[in-house]
Design a protein around this motif. Sequence first.
Motif, PDB file in Angstrom:
ATOM      1  N   ASP A   1       0.843  -1.202   0.000  1.00 12.14           N
ATOM      2  CA  ASP A   1       0.000   0.000   0.000  1.00 12.14           C
ATOM      3  C   ASP A   1       0.880   1.254   0.000  1.00 12.14           C
ATOM      4  OD1 ASP A   1      -2.487   1.535   0.329  1.00 12.14           O
ATOM      5  OD2 ASP A   1      -1.699   1.932   2.342  1.00 12.14           O
ATOM      6  N   LEU A   2       1.893   1.256   0.851  1.00 11.17           N
ATOM      7  CA  LEU A   2       2.841   2.376   0.878  1.00 11.17           C
ATOM      8  C   LEU A   2       3.571   2.492  -0.455  1.00 11.17           C
ATOM      9  CD1 LEU A   2       4.386   4.636   2.323  1.00 11.17           C
ATOM     10  CD2 LEU A   2       5.944   2.867   3.184  1.00 11.17           C
ATOM     11  N   TYR A   3       3.997   1.363  -1.008  1.00 11.94           N
ATOM     12  CA  TYR A   3       4.684   1.375  -2.299  1.00 11.94           C
ATOM     13  C   TYR A   3       3.784   1.961  -3.391  1.00 11.94           C
ATOM     14  CZ  TYR A   3       6.655  -0.223  -6.678  1.00 11.94           C
ATOM     15  OH  TYR A   3       7.146  -0.258  -7.957  1.00 11.94           O
ATOM     16  N   GLY A   4       2.523   1.557  -3.425  1.00  8.73           N
ATOM     17  CA  GLY A   4       1.585   2.071  -4.424  1.00  8.73           C
ATOM     18  C   GLY A   4       1.380   3.571  -4.316  1.00  8.73           C
ATOM     19  N   ARG A   5       1.308   4.067  -3.084  1.00  4.77           N
ATOM     20  CA  ARG A   5       1.145   5.518  -2.900  1.00  4.77           C
ATOM     21  C   ARG A   5       2.391   6.280  -3.338  1.00  4.77           C
ATOM     22  NH1 ARG A   5      -0.157   6.452   2.887  1.00  4.77           N
ATOM     23  NH2 ARG A   5       0.624   4.372   3.236  1.00  4.77           N
ATOM     24  N   MET A   6       3.578   5.704  -3.089  1.00  6.22           N
ATOM     25  CA  MET A   6       4.815   6.355  -3.531  1.00  6.22           C
ATOM     26  C   MET A   6       4.941   6.320  -5.057  1.00  6.22           C
ATOM     27  SD  MET A   6       6.426   7.643  -0.944  1.00  6.22           S
ATOM     28  CE  MET A   6       8.190   7.722  -1.073  1.00  6.22           C
ATOM     29  N   VAL A   7       4.462   5.264  -5.695  1.00  7.90           N
ATOM     30  CA  VAL A   7       4.451   5.198  -7.164  1.00  7.90           C
ATOM     31  C   VAL A   7       3.489   6.241  -7.714  1.00  7.90           C
ATOM     32  CG1 VAL A   7       3.768   3.782  -9.137  1.00  7.90           C
ATOM     33  CG2 VAL A   7       5.196   2.801  -7.349  1.00  7.90           C
ATOM     34  N   ALA A   8       2.322   6.363  -7.101  1.00  3.66           N
ATOM     35  CA  ALA A   8       1.335   7.353  -7.551  1.00  3.66           C
ATOM     36  C   ALA A   8       1.872   8.775  -7.398  1.00  3.66           C
ATOM     37  CB  ALA A   8       0.035   7.194  -6.765  1.00  3.66           C
TER      38      ALA A   8
ATOM     39  N   LYS B   1       9.764   3.722  -8.642  1.00  6.15           N
ATOM     40  CA  LYS B   1       9.481   3.125  -9.949  1.00  6.15           C
ATOM     41  C   LYS B   1       9.495   1.603  -9.925  1.00  6.15           C
ATOM     42  CE  LYS B   1       9.780   7.149 -12.114  1.00  6.15           C
ATOM     43  NZ  LYS B   1       8.610   7.948 -12.068  1.00  6.15           N
ATOM     44  N   ASP B   2      10.215   0.996  -8.995  1.00  7.80           N
ATOM     45  CA  ASP B   2      10.393  -0.453  -9.011  1.00  7.80           C
ATOM     46  C   ASP B   2      10.592  -0.968  -7.591  1.00  7.80           C
ATOM     47  OD1 ASP B   2      10.620  -2.952 -10.140  1.00  7.80           O
ATOM     48  OD2 ASP B   2      12.660  -2.673 -10.891  1.00  7.80           O
ATOM     49  N   TYR B   3      10.406  -2.273  -7.424  1.00  3.96           N
ATOM     50  CA  TYR B   3      10.666  -2.896  -6.130  1.00  3.96           C
ATOM     51  C   TYR B   3      11.216  -4.298  -6.334  1.00  3.96           C
ATOM     52  CZ  TYR B   3       6.469  -5.848  -6.343  1.00  3.96           C
ATOM     53  OH  TYR B   3       5.538  -6.785  -6.692  1.00  3.96           O
ATOM     54  N   ALA B   4      11.782  -4.860  -5.278  1.00  2.00           N
ATOM     55  CA  ALA B   4      12.281  -6.226  -5.284  1.00  2.00           C
ATOM     56  C   ALA B   4      12.053  -6.829  -3.904  1.00  2.00           C
ATOM     57  CB  ALA B   4      13.769  -6.252  -5.616  1.00  2.00           C
TER      58      ALA B   4
ATOM     59  N   ALA C   1      12.771  -0.802  -2.276  1.00  2.00           N
ATOM     60  CA  ALA C   1      12.068   0.140  -3.147  1.00  2.00           C
ATOM     61  C   ALA C   1      13.094   1.004  -3.870  1.00  2.00           C
ATOM     62  CB  ALA C   1      11.124   1.017  -2.334  1.00  2.00           C
ATOM     63  N   PHE C   2      12.908   1.149  -5.185  1.00  2.00           N
ATOM     64  CA  PHE C   2      13.857   1.860  -6.035  1.00  2.00           C
ATOM     65  C   PHE C   2      13.223   3.087  -6.664  1.00  2.00           C
ATOM     66  CE2 PHE C   2      14.999  -2.573  -5.965  1.00  2.00           C
ATOM     67  CZ  PHE C   2      16.378  -2.590  -5.911  1.00  2.00           C
TER      68      PHE C   2
ATOM     69  N   ALA D   1       6.880   4.821   9.434  1.00  2.00           N
ATOM     70  CA  ALA D   1       6.482   6.217   9.653  1.00  2.00           C
ATOM     71  C   ALA D   1       7.371   7.241   8.944  1.00  2.00           C
ATOM     72  CB  ALA D   1       6.399   6.512  11.148  1.00  2.00           C
ATOM     73  N   PRO D   2       8.712   7.109   8.949  1.00  2.00           N
ATOM     74  CA  PRO D   2       9.519   8.112   8.238  1.00  2.00           C
ATOM     75  C   PRO D   2       9.239   8.159   6.732  1.00  2.00           C
ATOM     76  CG  PRO D   2      10.900   6.832   9.721  1.00  2.00           C
ATOM     77  CD  PRO D   2       9.555   6.190   9.707  1.00  2.00           C
ATOM     78  N   VAL D   3       8.949   7.034   6.136  1.00  2.00           N
ATOM     79  CA  VAL D   3       8.636   7.001   4.703  1.00  2.00           C
ATOM     80  C   VAL D   3       7.268   7.622   4.458  1.00  2.00           C
ATOM     81  CG1 VAL D   3       8.406   5.535   2.667  1.00  2.00           C
ATOM     82  CG2 VAL D   3      10.011   4.912   4.454  1.00  2.00           C
TER      83      VAL D   3
END
Length: 115
Positions: free
Chosen positions: A30-37, A42-45, A57-58, A103-105
């Motif tokens: 969910d956090l990754y999706g919000r950062m992409v939006a 751009k990418d993750y592993a 997260a990249f 939280a920091p992210v």
Amino acid sequence: MGVVTPFPVPPRGGETQIGFERAELTRILDLYGRMVAAGHWKDYAMDLGREAAIFSAFRRAAERPEFRIEKRPALRNRQGMWALIGEGGAVLKRGHDLAPVLAPVERRLMKLVAE
């Protein structure tokens, strides 16, 4: 008639693979999706090993991860099994629960959206 092999084959020496539980992975993705939006990531592993489960997260695919979220159950009784590690390899936050570690992210995401 053939020989029936049980599936999955138990690992040697009792070693198991560490992974994320569904609720943990949902929170991280969910956090990754919000950062992409927001246009930041751009990418993750994901690396699921014997000692740790790591989500990286990249900003771009051809560089070091900006953040790594690590789950190390062996540290559960010490400083906590969750760690947020920055691009340089420094531990930014460590804890027993996932939410305070992220939280920091999430604060950085609020700054990105506000701009």
